[in-house]
Enzyme design. Structure first.
Site, mmCIF file in Angstrom:
data_model
loop_
_atom_site.group_PDB
_atom_site.id
_atom_site.type_symbol
_atom_site.label_atom_id
_atom_site.label_comp_id
_atom_site.label_asym_id
_atom_site.label_seq_id
_atom_site.Cartn_x
_atom_site.Cartn_y
_atom_site.Cartn_z
ATOM 1 N N ASP A 1 -8.356 2.218 -5.907
ATOM 2 C CA ASP A 1 -9.570 2.590 -6.149
ATOM 3 C C ASP A 1 -10.053 4.112 -6.054
ATOM 4 O OD1 ASP A 1 -10.144 -0.041 -6.592
ATOM 5 O OD2 ASP A 1 -10.865 -0.468 -4.511
ATOM 6 N N CYS B 1 -11.576 0.418 3.228
ATOM 7 C CA CYS B 1 -12.601 0.876 1.948
ATOM 8 C C CYS B 1 -13.571 1.662 2.488
ATOM 9 C CB CYS B 1 -13.394 -0.400 1.304
ATOM 10 S SG CYS B 1 -12.247 -1.750 1.064
ATOM 11 N N CYS C 1 -13.482 -1.483 -5.302
ATOM 12 C CA CYS C 1 -14.050 -3.096 -4.667
ATOM 13 C C CYS C 1 -15.387 -2.961 -4.291
ATOM 14 C CB CYS C 1 -12.980 -3.354 -3.876
ATOM 15 S SG CYS C 1 -13.476 -2.722 -2.312
ATOM 16 N N CYS D 1 -4.641 0.686 -3.715
ATOM 17 C CA CYS D 1 -5.371 -0.485 -4.281
ATOM 18 C C CYS D 1 -5.800 0.324 -5.668
ATOM 19 C CB CYS D 1 -6.580 -0.763 -3.387
ATOM 20 S SG CYS D 1 -7.866 0.425 -3.335
HETATM 21 FE FE1 FES Z 1 -9.602 -0.468 -2.670
HETATM 22 FE FE2 FES Z 1 -11.739 -1.551 -1.299
HETATM 23 S S1 FES Z 1 -9.950 -2.397 -2.091
HETATM 24 S S2 FES Z 1 -11.203 0.649 -1.616
#
Ligand code: FES
Length: 139
Positions: free
Chosen positions: A36, A103, A59, A34
């Site tokens: 992140d 996450c 997110c 993702c």
């Molecule tokens: Fe990447 Fe939540 S979608 S940490």
């Protein structure tokens, strides 16, 4: 998809956001899928985590779980912080939707990564104590 009130609260009003300039341990962890990224700063005194701050480029669930994780480890011993699982973070938030569980793994691993850095700075091999830091894979 339903978020608990606690998740929404920690997302819209995250605790302990920021940096600690003279941190004793800094960790960074990312989820390649993702994209992140979470950065965790710890202040440690005599084996006790006296302060914890984080920055999350990610997110809403990543923000909420890192906020809760910092709340859960502040004032605790390193040993207790090492026992903090992502499940405990999710439970403290009254749950997360299944697709968002990964996450919370980011938050767990960010804490471990910062503790690993702490031991490295002390000249102690972190691997036997902290274990391997795993980048969360599933998404
Ligand atoms: Fe990447 Fe939540 S979608 S940490």
């Amino acid at each position: 998809m339903m978020y608990s009130e606690k998740v929404l609260d920690h997302f819209s009003n995250p605790r302990n956001v920021g940096e600690i300039e003279d941190a004793d341990g800094v960790g960074e962890i990312g989820n390649a899928k993702c994209g992140d990224i979470m950065k965790m700063y710890l202040k440690i005194d005599n084996g006790i985590i006296t302060d914890a701050k984080f920055k999350t480029f990610g997110c809403g669930a990543a923000v909420a779980t890192s906020s809760m994780a910092t709340e859960l480890i502040k004032g605790k011993s390193i040993d207790d912080a090492l026992k903090l699982t992502n499940d405990a973070v999710v439970e403290a938030l009254d749950g997360l939707p299944a697709v968002k569980i990964h996450c919370s793994v980011l938050a767990e691993q960010a804490v471990r990564s910062a503790l690993s850095d702490y031991y490295t700075r002390q000249g102690i091999d972190p691997l036997p104590i902290v274990g391997e830091i795993k980048e969360p894979e599933e998404h």
